[in-house]
Design an enzyme around this catalytic site. Structure first.
Site, PDB file in Angstrom:
ATOM      1  N   GLU A 261       0.820  -1.214   0.000  1.00 35.42           N
ATOM      2  CA  GLU A 261       0.000   0.000   0.000  1.00 35.42           C
ATOM      3  C   GLU A 261       0.854   1.264   0.000  1.00 35.42           C
ATOM      4  OE1 GLU A 261      -2.570  -2.856  -0.033  1.00 35.42           O
ATOM      5  OE2 GLU A 261      -1.093  -2.828   1.577  1.00 35.42           O
TER       6      GLU A 261
ATOM      7  N   ASP B   8      -7.088  -4.962  -5.141  1.00 39.76           N
ATOM      8  CA  ASP B   8      -6.431  -5.470  -3.934  1.00 39.76           C
ATOM      9  C   ASP B   8      -6.830  -6.921  -3.676  1.00 39.76           C
ATOM     10  OD1 ASP B   8      -4.826  -5.514  -1.654  1.00 39.76           O
ATOM     11  OD2 ASP B   8      -6.380  -4.690  -0.370  1.00 39.76           O
TER      12      ASP B   8
ATOM     13  N   CYS C 225      -5.836   4.495  10.128  1.00 37.74           N
ATOM     14  CA  CYS C 225      -5.737   4.087  11.531  1.00 37.74           C
ATOM     15  C   CYS C 225      -6.895   4.616  12.378  1.00 37.74           C
ATOM     16  CB  CYS C 225      -4.420   4.566  12.141  1.00 37.74           C
ATOM     17  SG  CYS C 225      -2.958   3.709  11.534  1.00 37.74           S
ATOM     18  N   HIS C 226      -7.335   5.838  12.098  1.00 41.76           N
ATOM     19  CA  HIS C 226      -8.298   6.503  12.979  1.00 41.76           C
ATOM     20  C   HIS C 226      -9.709   6.579  12.401  1.00 41.76           C
ATOM     21  CE1 HIS C 226      -5.267   7.597  15.932  1.00 41.76           C
ATOM     22  NE2 HIS C 226      -4.476   7.951  14.940  1.00 41.76           N
TER      23      HIS C 226
ATOM     24  N   MET D  32       2.348   6.640  17.232  1.00 40.48           N
ATOM     25  CA  MET D  32       1.880   7.798  16.468  1.00 40.48           C
ATOM     26  C   MET D  32       3.097   8.598  16.020  1.00 40.48           C
ATOM     27  SD  MET D  32      -0.446   9.656  15.163  1.00 40.48           S
ATOM     28  CE  MET D  32       0.091  11.058  14.188  1.00 40.48           C
TER      29      MET D  32
END
EC number: 1.1.5.5
Length: 738
Positions: free
Chosen positions: A217, A343, A653-654, A693
């Site tokens: 990715e 993908d 991620c968020h 992070m």
């Protein structure tokens, strides 16, 4: 023999002598409580794994990767009496995908952040723990959580990969370091971009430890490496896509230069982005054919037009490749998805069976891969035998019965049409990493299947890569679901999860078990005619392997994506599984992932027996990240660019559109969004790098980072009352948030 802990059970014989030990200067340490001496499994022992049915010696229990155990103390007649025997809390409440090994009563379990633990399999007592100290700033180099799927065991040593690319060998008795190597050679890196990570389990074949990696990715050229199990010295390396200059550089030279290179455009973006093809999960050694099979991943970038100018099949993307274990020499390949742009990796579990076909028994590979088709391939030659979709698909009408090549729906070739495509399966596939199982008693393959659509949309204006970000060649502003109840309800209706019991001889579904949603755990089949599976909603189930009837369930309190194992300790059968939800589905889908069932992660290993006496799990927080009233003011002129930057760098991620699923912090409720400098200190300067992070100062300027903060304040205001209202039900737990 370790009679003090493991009684009088016969240990595995040590058939190889110890070789040279190569020390490595690498950070990491072991803490040791107490350890007893388990003996070493070897290739010969794994080949004859059924002579030691109480052990779980390799990733799929046997080299065939069938995940079937003949143990039957726990069976359909008594599984309702199963009780919790023990549990062990883990270091981090993130996703757990590992398959524990069990050798002579000692469990070896890898956990998130690439930690390794040795546990008394009868009691759950921690014997030793090893932390390789993976740097926190590596977290954003991987697409899908800092998970680890398992270990390998050989001749008294236990082997596992680390998220930052190392392969580590430990003394299985003490947890002390034997050797450590960096599996990512300098020539594999793309300039300053180092996007490789390792989260898959290594495999052992003829004294060699074989490991792959992920990273497509971001930009990577896929490969696998084989290391001497005793010394850690590299034996061979096989690249899965060509050198962009068609130059020699590994064991794969001949086939890449003579067969693969001409299937790529000589000037596409793959020459700068590596082309992809990472082998991040399935590596299988087949002692019958004496071959190693690789499941090869997706392209880099995903966009076929940008990657290869819309030309060629792009070998060996989306393929199974067979190699000689001693040298890495190419033997055969079968490409399941030519021209991949969805993908549709082939990294999903490769399983071997002896299957009656047209009146003769053939040694075959069965593969329920991401693209929604169930393939049967001759294991010795790679010949396509048959294929059938095991879930609904709209990208192809079927497979050519002679070649196995997909019969494409022209509209699905979105990179060539220039139009959006609502694909089913989407990028998460009809089957992903969650392990499937086979029972020789029923003749069925049990697939943890799912449906998660994806809106494929081309990146406007050509391919523009972003350092340390997903580089798919897609418009990340459009792949997300709009924040409207109508759009979300329509999408939620298409989210599905099942166990699909598949008859490989008939290439047909026998029956299925419906789940609340997708992204559930792997499956174990046993001689007791049982299937065990954990679910995203925090339940652990036992099903009747003959018809799918639900015979047992246990509230594990956290989502489960790992596959269970079963073993004997002191002559008693146990079933164990790692608990902890994570991975890309809850990371990126965010709030929509809650439709699979809301839980708050409390990661642990849990084990069951018929006479378990542990009692219930301790009561813990079940409300997750609570909404905090946000600042009322935001700059609406900056929020559009903030959304673009968030979707590019943060959403993976968020959560899409800044809605979290509870695994990682939900940034809408972060105290840092209240103050510009506090937010920049975290995002720009890396104040929380140690926790995963990393700082983004090198990729975004302060203005762009502030735009993200303004967007987050906007999203917090839009969703605050909705989140508060959702927590007003009787249990205080968020319901589905349409």
């Amino acid at each position: 023999m370790i009679s003090a802990v493991f009684g009088k059970r016969r240990s595995l014989s040590r058939t190889l002598t110890a070789g040279t030990i190569c020390a490595a200067l690498i950070s990491g340490y072991a803490t040791m409580a107490s350890a007893d001496d388990g003996q070493g499994a070897t290739g010969e022992a794994i080949i004859h794994a059924d002579d030691h049915p109480g052990n779980w010696m390799t990733y799929g229990r046997t080299y065939s990767d069938q995940r079937y155990s003949p143990l039957d103390q726990i069976n359909r007649s008594n599984v309702g009496n199963l009780k919790l025997a023990w549990y062990l809390d883990l270091d981090t409440n993130r996703g757990q995908e590992g398959t524990p090994l069990v050798i002579d009563g000692v469990m070896y379990a890898t956990t998130n952040w690439s930690m390794m633990k040795a546990v008394d399999a009868a009691t759950g007592k921690l014997l030793w723990s090893y932390d390789p100290r993976v740097p926190g700033n590596i977290a954003d180099k991987g697409c899908c959580d800092t998970v680890n799927r398992g270990a390998a065991y050989w001749n008294g040593k236990v082997y596992f990969g680390t998220f930052d690319g190392r392969l580590i060998a430990l003394d299985a008795k003490t947890g002390k370091l034997v050797w450590s190597v960096n599996t990512i050679p300098p020539e594999a890196e793309l300039g300053k971009q180092r996007s490789y990570t390792v989260d898959g389990a290594p495999r052992i074949a003829k004294g060699r430890v074989i490991i792959g990696n992920g990273g497509s990715e971001f930009g990577a050229r896929g490969f696998v490496s084989a290391f001497d199990a005793e010394t850690g010295k590299v034996d061979w390396r096989f690249f899965t896509v060509p050198n962009p200059k068609n130059e020699p550089d590994a064991a794969s030279d001949s086939v890449l230069m003579n067969k693969a290179y001409q299937t790529w455009s000589p000037t596409g973006a793959w020459t700068r982005q590596g082309g992809g093809g990472t082998v991040w999960d399935s590596i299988v050694y087949d002692p019958v054919a004496d071959l190693v099979y690789l499941g090869v991943g997706n392209g880099s970038p995903w966009n076929y037009k940008y990657r290869s100018e819309g030309k060629g099949d792009n070998l060996f993307l989306g393929s199974i490749v067979a190699l000689k274990p001693e040298t890495g020499e190419y033997v055969w390949h079968f490409q399941e998805t030519p021209m991949d742009q969805w993908d549709f990796t082939s990294d999903q579990q490769i399983m071997t069976l002896d299957l009656p076909i047209n009146g003769e028994t053939r040694h075959v590979i069965v593969h329920a891969r991401k693209n929604g088709f169930f393939y049967i391939i001759d294991a010795k030659t790679g010949e396509f035998i048959s294929g059938k979709n095991y879930v609904y698909v709209n990208w192809a009408s079927g497979l050519d019965p002679k070649t196995g090549r997909p019969i494409y729906n022209p509209d699905a070739l979105y990179t060539l049409t220039g139009k959006e495509w609502y694909g089913i399966p989407g990028d998460l596939g009809g089957h992903n990493f969650a392990a499937m199982a086979f029972s020789p008693k029923t003749g069925l393959v049990y697939i943890p299947a799912q449906q998660v659509p994806f809106l494929y949309t081309n990146q406007v204006g050509g391919f523009t890569p972003h350092p340390d970000s997903w580089n798919l060649g897609l418009d990340m502003n459009k792949v997300g679901i709009p924040d409207s109840p109508e759009a979300k309800q329509a999408f939620v209706k298409d989210l599905k999860g099942w166990i699909v019991a598949w008859d490989p001889q008939k290439q047909a579904e026998a029956w299925r078990v419906d789940h609340k949603g997708p992204w559930n755990g792997g499956i174990l089949a046993t001689g007791g005619d049982l299937l065990f599976q954990g679910l995203a909603n925090g339940e652990f189930h036992a099903y009747d392997a003959t018809n799918g009837s639900d015979l047992f369930h246990f509230a594990a309190d956290s989502g489960i994506i790992a596959p269970p194992v079963t073993y004997l300790a002191n002559g008693k059968q146990y079933v164990a599984v790692e608990v902890g939800w994570g991975g890309i589905y809850p990371f990126f889908l965010g709030g929509l992932a809650r439709t699979s069932g809301w839980t708050v992660n409390h990661s642990r290993i849990i084990a069951f027996s018929l006479d378990g006496k542990s009692g219930p799990l301790p009561k813990q927080n079940d409300q997750g990240f609570l909404p905090v009233k946000p600042p009322a003011q935001f700059d609406s002129k900056r929020t559009d660019n903030g959304y673009f930057q968030f979707q590019t760098y943060c959403a993976a991620c968020h959560g899409d559109n800044a809605e979290g699923a509870g695994v990682l912090p939900d940034l809408r409720w972060s105290g840092s969004i209240r103050h510009e400098d506090a937010f920049y200190n975290v995002v720009g300067r890396g104040a929380l790098t140690a926790y995963g992070m990393d700082r983004l100062h090198g990729n975004m300027n302060p203005t762009e980072i502030e735009d993200i903060r303004q967007f987050l304040i906007k999203r917090a205001n839009e969703t605050y009352q909705r989140e508060v209202d959702a927590r007003k039900n009787a249990d205080g737990i968020p319901e589905q948030l349409p």
